[in-house]
Design a protein around this motif. Structure first.
Motif, PDB file in Angstrom:
ATOM      1  N   PRO A 148       0.824  -1.213   0.000  1.00 33.20           N
ATOM      2  CA  PRO A 148       0.000   0.000   0.000  1.00 33.20           C
ATOM      3  C   PRO A 148       0.856   1.260   0.000  1.00 33.20           C
ATOM      4  O   PRO A 148       1.957   1.281   0.572  1.00 33.20           O
ATOM      5  N   ALA A 149       0.358   2.277  -0.638  1.00 33.42           N
ATOM      6  CA  ALA A 149       1.076   3.551  -0.663  1.00 33.42           C
ATOM      7  C   ALA A 149       1.247   4.075   0.755  1.00 33.42           C
ATOM      8  O   ALA A 149       0.332   4.015   1.575  1.00 33.42           O
ATOM      9  N   GLY A 150       2.427   4.572   1.051  1.00 34.97           N
ATOM     10  CA  GLY A 150       2.700   5.159   2.354  1.00 34.97           C
ATOM     11  C   GLY A 150       3.000   4.158   3.446  1.00 34.97           C
ATOM     12  O   GLY A 150       3.140   4.536   4.615  1.00 34.97           O
ATOM     13  N   LEU A 151       3.131   2.875   3.080  1.00 29.47           N
ATOM     14  CA  LEU A 151       3.366   1.853   4.111  1.00 29.47           C
ATOM     15  C   LEU A 151       4.679   2.092   4.849  1.00 29.47           C
ATOM     16  O   LEU A 151       4.728   2.012   6.081  1.00 29.47           O
ATOM     17  N   ALA A 152       5.736   2.389   4.105  1.00 29.95           N
ATOM     18  CA  ALA A 152       7.049   2.560   4.741  1.00 29.95           C
ATOM     19  C   ALA A 152       7.028   3.685   5.773  1.00 29.95           C
ATOM     20  O   ALA A 152       7.569   3.548   6.883  1.00 29.95           O
ATOM     21  N   ASP A 153       6.392   4.804   5.434  1.00 29.21           N
ATOM     22  CA  ASP A 153       6.329   5.925   6.374  1.00 29.21           C
ATOM     23  C   ASP A 153       5.518   5.562   7.611  1.00 29.21           C
ATOM     24  O   ASP A 153       5.870   5.930   8.740  1.00 29.21           O
ATOM     25  N   ALA A 154       4.416   4.822   7.396  1.00 31.42           N
ATOM     26  CA  ALA A 154       3.582   4.432   8.532  1.00 31.42           C
ATOM     27  C   ALA A 154       4.321   3.465   9.455  1.00 31.42           C
ATOM     28  O   ALA A 154       4.219   3.558  10.681  1.00 31.42           O
ATOM     29  N   LEU A 155       5.084   2.552   8.878  1.00 28.17           N
ATOM     30  CA  LEU A 155       5.828   1.592   9.688  1.00 28.17           C
ATOM     31  C   LEU A 155       6.898   2.281  10.524  1.00 28.17           C
ATOM     32  O   LEU A 155       7.206   1.846  11.632  1.00 28.17           O
ATOM     33  N   ALA A 156       7.459   3.349   9.984  1.00 27.08           N
ATOM     34  CA  ALA A 156       8.515   4.064  10.706  1.00 27.08           C
ATOM     35  C   ALA A 156       8.029   4.615  12.035  1.00 27.08           C
ATOM     36  O   ALA A 156       8.815   4.836  12.957  1.00 27.08           O
ATOM     37  N   GLY A 157       6.713   4.816  12.141  1.00 27.79           N
ATOM     38  CA  GLY A 157       6.171   5.364  13.372  1.00 27.79           C
ATOM     39  C   GLY A 157       5.753   4.314  14.389  1.00 27.79           C
ATOM     40  O   GLY A 157       5.191   4.653  15.427  1.00 27.79           O
ATOM     41  N   ILE A 158       6.002   3.038  14.096  1.00 27.13           N
ATOM     42  CA  ILE A 158       5.624   1.946  15.001  1.00 27.13           C
ATOM     43  C   ILE A 158       6.891   1.253  15.482  1.00 27.13           C
ATOM     44  O   ILE A 158       7.630   0.670  14.674  1.00 27.13           O
ATOM     45  N   ALA A 159       7.155   1.310  16.761  1.00 30.09           N
ATOM     46  CA  ALA A 159       8.369   0.700  17.308  1.00 30.09           C
ATOM     47  C   ALA A 159       8.386  -0.797  17.029  1.00 30.09           C
ATOM     48  O   ALA A 159       7.433  -1.509  17.316  1.00 30.09           O
ATOM     49  N   GLY A 160       9.477  -1.253  16.426  1.00 25.44           N
ATOM     50  CA  GLY A 160       9.637  -2.670  16.160  1.00 25.44           C
ATOM     51  C   GLY A 160       9.058  -3.131  14.845  1.00 25.44           C
ATOM     52  O   GLY A 160       9.321  -4.270  14.415  1.00 25.44           O
ATOM     53  N   ALA A 161       8.248  -2.298  14.183  1.00 28.23           N
ATOM     54  CA  ALA A 161       7.689  -2.686  12.889  1.00 28.23           C
ATOM     55  C   ALA A 161       8.806  -2.787  11.866  1.00 28.23           C
ATOM     56  O   ALA A 161       9.698  -1.924  11.817  1.00 28.23           O
ATOM     57  N   HIS A 162       8.738  -3.824  11.062  1.00 29.35           N
ATOM     58  CA  HIS A 162       9.871  -4.105  10.185  1.00 29.35           C
ATOM     59  C   HIS A 162       9.373  -4.870   8.964  1.00 29.35           C
ATOM     60  O   HIS A 162       8.340  -5.547   9.014  1.00 29.35           O
ATOM     61  N   THR A 163      10.093  -4.767   7.865  1.00 28.90           N
ATOM     62  CA  THR A 163       9.780  -5.546   6.671  1.00 28.90           C
ATOM     63  C   THR A 163      10.949  -6.459   6.335  1.00 28.90           C
ATOM     64  O   THR A 163      12.102  -6.131   6.604  1.00 28.90           O
ATOM     65  N   VAL A 164      10.625  -7.603   5.761  1.00 27.81           N
ATOM     66  CA  VAL A 164      11.639  -8.570   5.351  1.00 27.81           C
ATOM     67  C   VAL A 164      11.368  -8.956   3.905  1.00 27.81           C
ATOM     68  O   VAL A 164      10.259  -9.384   3.571  1.00 27.81           O
ATOM     69  N   ASP A 165      12.346  -8.779   3.048  1.00 26.96           N
ATOM     70  CA  ASP A 165      12.224  -9.217   1.669  1.00 26.96           C
ATOM     71  C   ASP A 165      12.394 -10.727   1.607  1.00 26.96           C
ATOM     72  O   ASP A 165      13.303 -11.294   2.227  1.00 26.96           O
ATOM     73  N   ASP A 166      11.496 -11.386   0.880  1.00 25.92           N
ATOM     74  CA  ASP A 166      11.527 -12.838   0.858  1.00 25.92           C
ATOM     75  C   ASP A 166      10.949 -13.325  -0.462  1.00 25.92           C
ATOM     76  O   ASP A 166      10.631 -12.521  -1.346  1.00 25.92           O
ATOM     77  N   GLU A 167      10.821 -14.623  -0.590  1.00 28.20           N
ATOM     78  CA  GLU A 167      10.162 -15.233  -1.740  1.00 28.20           C
ATOM     79  C   GLU A 167       9.117 -16.204  -1.234  1.00 28.20           C
ATOM     80  O   GLU A 167       9.277 -16.818  -0.181  1.00 28.20           O
ATOM     81  N   LEU A 168       8.022 -16.338  -1.990  1.00 28.19           N
ATOM     82  CA  LEU A 168       6.940 -17.222  -1.600  1.00 28.19           C
ATOM     83  C   LEU A 168       6.332 -17.815  -2.869  1.00 28.19           C
ATOM     84  O   LEU A 168       6.292 -17.155  -3.923  1.00 28.19           O
ATOM     85  N   ALA A 169       5.873 -19.065  -2.773  1.00 32.40           N
ATOM     86  CA  ALA A 169       5.255 -19.718  -3.928  1.00 32.40           C
ATOM     87  C   ALA A 169       3.931 -19.032  -4.247  1.00 32.40           C
ATOM     88  O   ALA A 169       2.989 -19.080  -3.464  1.00 32.40           O
ATOM     89  N   LEU A 170       3.883 -18.382  -5.410  1.00 30.79           N
ATOM     90  CA  LEU A 170       2.695 -17.625  -5.802  1.00 30.79           C
ATOM     91  C   LEU A 170       2.342 -17.884  -7.254  1.00 30.79           C
ATOM     92  O   LEU A 170       3.212 -18.175  -8.087  1.00 30.79           O
TER      93      LEU A 170
END
Length: 655
Positions: free
Chosen positions: A237-259
């Motif tokens: 979603p648009a603006g996700l990175a900025d929103a996550l920055a305001g939540i302590a401990g929120a983090h993203t992990v790049d990965d791969e998944l069978a899709l």
């Protein structure tokens, strides 16, 4: 994985060796101490051991170290073993100059189904006092693993396996590892007190259930990453990175998944892959561990063992966080390795282009709808699509609905076998009454087709009363036998969720009349009705197939379709298109189209509504369209089927 940092202090004990003690009593007492130690080592490492439960080492003596200190030290060493508990067998006590020792054999089932990690360590004993029945254990790191130095801990790291692809027609890859972004709370980035608030904020941000997610984050270890949601890379979603920055401990992990190629591509059939649920771990703890990736639904779940392969693991010795080696960037030492085994692919018959086309023509339907397309020559299912209105359910191959007048294909075959011909005159009246129940034709039935008409015209115009009027020509079981010939009503396992329908013996004359027009207790799935018209087109009983590795065969109960029967049925169904209720398909280019429309009444609360059906075959393609609520087969299902046939021709020309 949680680790407890603790200094491991070697025990300095007083007293002599076993050789200094007298008789067998000393040996027996030493052996009893070893037996207690053996049980304590297993119990203390068990995932069932409670942090505040009884200390398994309480019955043992360790000199200047207390049992609680030993427990803390031991758990610090094994905390990184991913919840695994060892088996430990300690042998006979051995006397040597200056000490008494025994060999301990350790075995860890690091990877399910693989040989365990097995090794030996040495346990040293010293007399506790002059009493030859009291012994102390010399506690040191290399009692747990060979050459383990003070401050080092064990760490089991999972090696992910490559999940097998799901392929379709001509080997096209339908489901494969694709880039995703996992969003969650990293417990190492937020303190314990703040974690619940962060979990609530993230759950609300990404629109997942708040209470279960907060519970999962709260229960997780201090180094865990607790996933809340996964997005396809580029679809965040648009603006996700900025929103996550305001939540302590929120983090993203790049990965791969069978899709699959898109979010909705054959989703109810293919199923979903993701982190295993707590219920899966609880039900099958030997197979799944928290954090594992597995098939959660559909074919991904049914064939998970094949697709998943087997994970690998490496066990390392890690230096303590405050050691000189760690400060200097010292590397971990590898103690054991079992490489991952990749999963095996699963081959399906789905045609990527036709599946996408089916989903496109259903996209604007509104009510729940499904489309199945298969190849009459070999039964291969080329498309099995469900629209958003089905709520993620698999109506296409597993729906159970009254087929309405599309079932008149079966009734026609039963009547032909009873001695009628396409030219046999039948009476198409506005209504007909059977034991007090009045049946009528559909609302816009053409008045020009009432009266005495040939059977072929009754089928072309879909006259209910004409077919019900011929009920006396059929014996009990004739309709079910005709259905079986056309692939409907005999259940068998094809390796995927499949409903073939049912044609039960009627319990009354009224029910028998309703069965002739595909109502009463007659049920079918879109796949089953596609199979019916495919059998007519092929001139033989068709058995649908989707999973290439599953052998399919015509059920022995099915009476073969005679060539003359097939010819007569095709001629009648062609008349449906050239001058009957399916004439909307008359100008579809390409080979001749045969078809049958259908509506079926169903109760929706206190309202009577109608299912809309249409089935058709053209060349080596048979299609069934079902719309849960519509005006009629020709008005509602017909345009969808026409769009699909035209699109399929374009697709075939482009290949």
């Amino acid at each position: 994985m949680r680790r407890i940092s603790a200094a491991l202090v070697s025990l300095i004990v007083l007293g002599g060796a076993l050789s200094a003690c007298s008789g067998d009593d000393g040996r027996d007492a030493a052996q009893a101490t070893l037996t207690q130690l053996e049980g304590a080592l297993v119990a203390a490492a068990s995932t069932d051991a409670e942090e505040d439960g009884p200390n398994p080492f309480d019955t043992l003596a360790f000199g200047s170290m207390s049992a609680d200190e030993v427990l803390e030290s031991y758990r610090a060493i094994v905390a990184g073993m991913d919840g695994l508990a060892p088996t430990v067998e300690i042998g006979e006590v051995e006397e040597s100059e200056g000490s008494s020792t025994a060999r301990a054999t350790w075995s860890w089932a690091v990877v399910d189904g693989a040989d365990p990690w097995t090794y030996e360590t040495v346990v040293e004993l010293r007399p506790a006092t002059d009493d030859d029945e009291a012994w102390q254990v010399v506690w040191q790191p290399d009692l747990v693993a060979p050459d383990l130095a003070e401050g080092e801990t064990l760490d089991a790291v999972t090696l992910a396996t490559d999940r097998g692809d799901i392929t379709g027609a001509d080997g096209a890859v339908l489901v494969t590892e694709r880039a995703v972004v996992r969003v969650g709370i990293d417990r190492s980035r937020v303190d314990v007190a703040q974690a619940p608030a962060s979990a609530r904020a993230l759950a609300r941000l990404v629109d997942v259930d708040v209470k279960p997610y907060v519970k999962a984050v709260t229960a997780a270890g201090p180094r865990a990453f607790v996933e809340a949601i996964t997005y396809r890379a580029g679809e965040e979603p648009a603006g996700l990175a900025d929103a996550l920055a305001g939540i302590a401990g929120a983090h993203t992990v790049d990965d791969e998944l069978a899709l699959a190629p898109s979010r909705d591509f054959a989703a109810p059939i293919l199923g979903r892959v993701g982190p295993v649920t707590a219920e899966m771990v609880e039900k099958d703890p030997d197979k799944y561990r928290s954090g594992d990736i597995a098939g959660l639904s559909g074919l991904q779940a049914r064939y998970d063992d094949q697709l998943r392969g087997s994970v690998g693991r490496v066990v390392y010795a890690l230096p303590s966080d405050d050691s000189d080696e760690a400060a200097e960037g010292g590397e971990r030492r590898e103690l054991y390795r079992r490489d991952a085994v990749p999963g095996q692919p699963l081959a399906l018959t789905l045609d990527e282009g036709l599946q996408a086309l089916a989903e496109k023509v259903l996209a604007a339907t509104g009510p729940a709808a499904a489309l199945v397309a298969l190849r009459p020559s070999d039964g291969a299912i080329l498309a099995a699509a469900n629209d958003a209105g089905t709520g993620g359910q698999n109506y296409a191959t597993f729906g159970q609905f009254a087929p309405g007048s599309t079932f008149k294909i079966v009734t026609s075959l039963a009547l032909l076998r009873a001695g009628l011909t396409p030219d046999t005159p039948v009476e198409c009246t506005p209504t007909i009454t059977v034991t007090g129940k009045q049946f009528k034709n559909y609302s816009d039935y053409p008045s020009s087709a009432l009266g005495t008409i040939p059977l072929r015209e009754a089928i072309a115009q879909s006259c209910n009363t004409a077919l019900i009027g011929q009920r006396g020509a059929l014996d009990t079981g004739d309709l079910a036998a005709a259905a079986a010939t056309l692939g409907l009503g005999i259940d068998h396992d094809l390796g995927f969720p499949a409903y073939f329908g049912e044609v039960p013996d009627p319990a009354s004359d009224t029910e028998a009349a309703a069965s002739l027009i595909g109502q009463g207790k007659v049920l079918a799935s879109p796949m089953a009705m596609a199979t019916v018209i495919a059998s007519v087109q092929a001139g033989a009983t068709v058995v649908p197939r989707l999973v290439e590795q599953v052998d399919v065969a015509v059920p022995a109960e099915a009476t073969p379709l005679a060539a003359a029967e097939a010819d007569q049925l095709r001629a009648m169904l062609r008349r449906v298109v050239t001058g009957g209720s399916g004439r909307g398909l008359a100008d579809v280019p390409g080979p001749d189209v045969i078809a049958k429309t259908g509506t079926a009444e169903y109760a929706d609360g206190g309202t009577v509504r109608t299912h809309a059906w249409m089935v058709a075959a053209q060349g080596d393609l048979a299609v069934a369209v079902f719309v849960q609520t519509g005006e009629s087969g020709s008005q509602t299902a017909g345009p969808i089927l026409e769009d699909f046939l035209r699109g399929a021709l374009v697709s075939a020309d482009g290949r």
